[in-house]
Design an enzyme around this catalytic site. Structure first.
Site, short mmCIF file in Angstrom:
data_model
loop_
_atom_site.label_atom_id
_atom_site.label_comp_id
_atom_site.label_asym_id
_atom_site.label_seq_id
_atom_site.Cartn_x
_atom_site.Cartn_y
_atom_site.Cartn_z
N SER A 28 0.87 -1.00 0.08
CA SER A 28 0.40 0.03 -0.11
C SER A 28 0.83 1.08 -0.30
O SER A 28 2.00 1.31 0.73
CB SER A 28 -0.74 0.15 1.10
OG SER A 28 -2.02 -1.14 1.43
N HIS A 59 -4.00 0.94 -5.00
CA HIS A 59 -3.12 -0.55 -6.12
C HIS A 59 -3.31 -0.71 -7.63
O HIS A 59 -4.58 -0.55 -6.98
CB HIS A 59 -3.50 -1.98 -5.39
CG HIS A 59 -3.03 -2.14 -3.94
ND1 HIS A 59 -2.20 -3.05 -3.75
CD2 HIS A 59 -2.74 -1.19 -2.65
CE1 HIS A 59 -1.88 -2.76 -2.18
NE2 HIS A 59 -2.50 -2.31 -1.25
N HIS A 81 -6.00 -9.27 -1.58
CA HIS A 81 -5.37 -9.15 0.01
C HIS A 81 -7.34 -10.46 -0.06
O HIS A 81 -7.85 -10.52 -0.29
CB HIS A 81 -6.22 -8.37 0.48
CG HIS A 81 -5.25 -7.08 0.66
ND1 HIS A 81 -4.83 -6.26 -0.81
CD2 HIS A 81 -4.09 -6.71 0.68
CE1 HIS A 81 -4.22 -5.23 -0.82
NE2 HIS A 81 -3.53 -5.47 0.43
N TYR A 83 -9.26 -9.49 2.64
CA TYR A 83 -10.46 -9.06 3.20
C TYR A 83 -11.08 -8.82 1.45
O TYR A 83 -11.84 -8.22 1.86
CB TYR A 83 -9.44 -7.74 3.61
CG TYR A 83 -8.83 -6.82 3.37
CD1 TYR A 83 -9.59 -6.19 2.11
CD2 TYR A 83 -7.74 -6.86 3.69
CE1 TYR A 83 -9.30 -5.56 1.58
CE2 TYR A 83 -7.29 -5.86 3.11
CZ TYR A 83 -7.15 -5.25 2.06
OH TYR A 83 -6.67 -3.84 1.42
N GLU A 84 -10.68 -8.85 0.33
CA GLU A 84 -10.78 -8.25 -0.98
C GLU A 84 -12.01 -9.74 -1.11
O GLU A 84 -12.90 -9.76 -2.27
CB GLU A 84 -10.32 -8.46 -2.16
CG GLU A 84 -9.33 -6.94 -2.02
CD GLU A 84 -8.44 -7.11 -2.64
OE1 GLU A 84 -8.83 -6.64 -4.14
OE2 GLU A 84 -7.36 -7.48 -3.03
N ALA A 111 2.92 -2.13 3.97
CA ALA A 111 2.58 -1.15 5.31
C ALA A 111 2.19 -1.62 6.24
O ALA A 111 1.15 -3.10 6.42
CB ALA A 111 1.30 0.01 4.75
N MET A 209 -2.54 -6.91 7.45
CA MET A 209 -3.70 -7.58 6.24
C MET A 209 -3.02 -7.70 4.86
O MET A 209 -4.00 -8.39 4.28
CB MET A 209 -4.50 -6.84 5.71
CG MET A 209 -5.01 -5.98 7.06
SD MET A 209 -6.16 -5.10 6.39
CE MET A 209 -6.35 -3.47 7.78
N SER A 210 -1.70 -7.93 5.00
CA SER A 210 -1.22 -9.04 3.65
C SER A 210 0.10 -9.91 3.96
O SER A 210 0.35 -10.29 5.10
CB SER A 210 -0.58 -7.85 2.49
OG SER A 210 0.24 -7.50 2.80
N ASN A 233 1.80 4.09 10.64
CA ASN A 233 1.11 4.37 11.48
C ASN A 233 1.51 3.45 13.13
O ASN A 233 1.27 2.62 13.11
CB ASN A 233 -0.77 4.20 11.53
CG ASN A 233 -1.30 2.74 10.76
OD1 ASN A 233 -0.55 2.12 10.10
ND2 ASN A 233 -0.92 2.41 12.23
N HIS A 245 -6.61 4.90 5.67
CA HIS A 245 -6.40 4.39 4.95
C HIS A 245 -5.07 5.74 4.67
O HIS A 245 -4.60 5.35 3.71
CB HIS A 245 -7.33 3.65 3.94
CG HIS A 245 -6.45 3.13 2.73
ND1 HIS A 245 -5.45 2.03 2.61
CD2 HIS A 245 -6.62 2.84 1.40
CE1 HIS A 245 -4.32 1.89 1.49
NE2 HIS A 245 -5.19 2.03 1.04
N1 HPA Z 1 -3.11 -2.43 10.79
C1 HPA Z 1 -3.04 -3.83 9.19
N2 HPA Z 1 -2.92 -3.28 8.44
C2 HPA Z 1 -2.47 -1.70 8.57
C3 HPA Z 1 -2.14 -1.19 9.13
C4 HPA Z 1 -2.68 -1.30 10.68
O1 HPA Z 1 -2.62 -0.46 12.58
N3 HPA Z 1 -1.47 -0.26 9.21
C5 HPA Z 1 -0.64 -0.24 8.02
N4 HPA Z 1 -1.74 -1.23 7.44
#
Ligand code: HPA
Length: 271
Positions: A28, A59, A81, A83-84, A111, A209-210, A233, A245
């Site tokens: 990401s 993406h 992903h 989650y998709e 990320a 998440m990946s 973050n 996001h």
């Molecule tokens: N959690 C999950 N996936 C992420 C995060 C997060 O805080 N930041 C970027 N991708």
């Protein structure tokens, strides 16, 4: 063998040639790195019959093939992903395509949220190991023995020797590099603060998440893998703010120069 994989290999092979040993997956907000690839050849996922499609903002959804430091690379600009809605076996498809195209070393980037309280937003972390907390697995289903064994070892998914090389590369590039365990949650929500406390207790330094399904599929078929997380973050409940996001993409943009420097050094010295 899976027809989708075979068709993708047939379409990509002329763009890759017979010396494409490096794979890159850009996470990401990090897809911009692909612009550095020279003599670019493109293949959109949508032009590959039956291939999964990427639907996340930020993406791009294509392979970029070309040269970096005189080495041929195949890069996924945008990934799939869980989650998709894709089964994780679909997330393994591009990894297996890379394997058949001759890829021997793979750099996975993402990320991630920082869980380790010594980390700061904008840090880079090399993944030492993972916790698959996604609730699924890319190798569920009949095993394809052409790629690897039914019960693959997971003791060295993020190759120990390559990791040592990356630490050296980071020093040489003057880039600070954290190291830790990446824990995969399914998403698509960010984690709850309680889940982040839990992740820290079980040994995670970052959450995302990946990456994990790709790393498992790569280890299964004998591709040596390096994982780099950009801590976009601090994870939920650590700082007194909500997560978005947009923030992930903004931090990725700010850190992109540092990220590029590290990836350059990895491709030129370690891969
Ligand atoms: N959690 C999950 N996936 C992420 C995060 C997060 O805080 N930041 C970027 N991708």
């Amino acid at each position: 063998m899976n027809e989708v994989i075979q068709n993708a290999v047939k379409a990509l092979a002329p763009l890759c040639g017979d010396n494409c040993k490096i794979g890159l997956i850009l996470g990401s907000g990090l897809g911009g790195y692909a612009e550095k690839i020279e003599n670019k050849r493109f293949m959109s996922y949508s032009d590959l019959p039956g291939f999964p499609q990427s639907r996340v903002q930020g993406h791009k959804g294509r392979f970029v093939i070309g040269e970096l430091f005189g080495k041929t690379v195949i890069c996924m600009q945008g990934r799939f992903h869980f989650y998709e809605g894709y089964p994780q076996s679909d997330i393994a498809i591009p990894i297996r395509v890379m394997k058949l195209l001759g890829v021997e070393k793979l750099l996975l980037t993402n990320a991630a949220g920082g869980v380790n309280l010594d980390f700061s937003q904008g840090d880079l972390m090399i993944i030492s190991d993972h916790i698959n907390f996604s609730g699924s697995h890319p190798l569920i289903g009949p095993n394809d023995d052409d790629f690897g064994p039914r019960f693959p070892d997971q003791s060295n998914v993020y190759d120990r020797d390559l990791r040592a090389g990356v630490r050296e590369a980071a020093k040489k590039a003057g880039v600070k590099l954290q190291e830790g365990v990446y824990m995969m949650f399914s998403g698509p929500s960010f984690e709850s603060p309680a889940e982040i406390v839990f992740s820290r207790i079980v040994g995670a330094s970052a959450v995302g998440m990946s990456t994990v399904p790709e790393a498992i599929a790569a280890a299964h078929c004998g591709i040596k893998t390096v994982g780099i997380s950009l801590i976009t973050n601090m994870a939920a409940g650590i700082a007194d703010q909500s997560l978005s996001h947009e923030e992930v993409q903004e931090t990725a943009a700010v850190a992109s120069e540092k990220f590029s420097k590290l990836v350059d050094q990895i491709v030129s010295d370690v891969f």
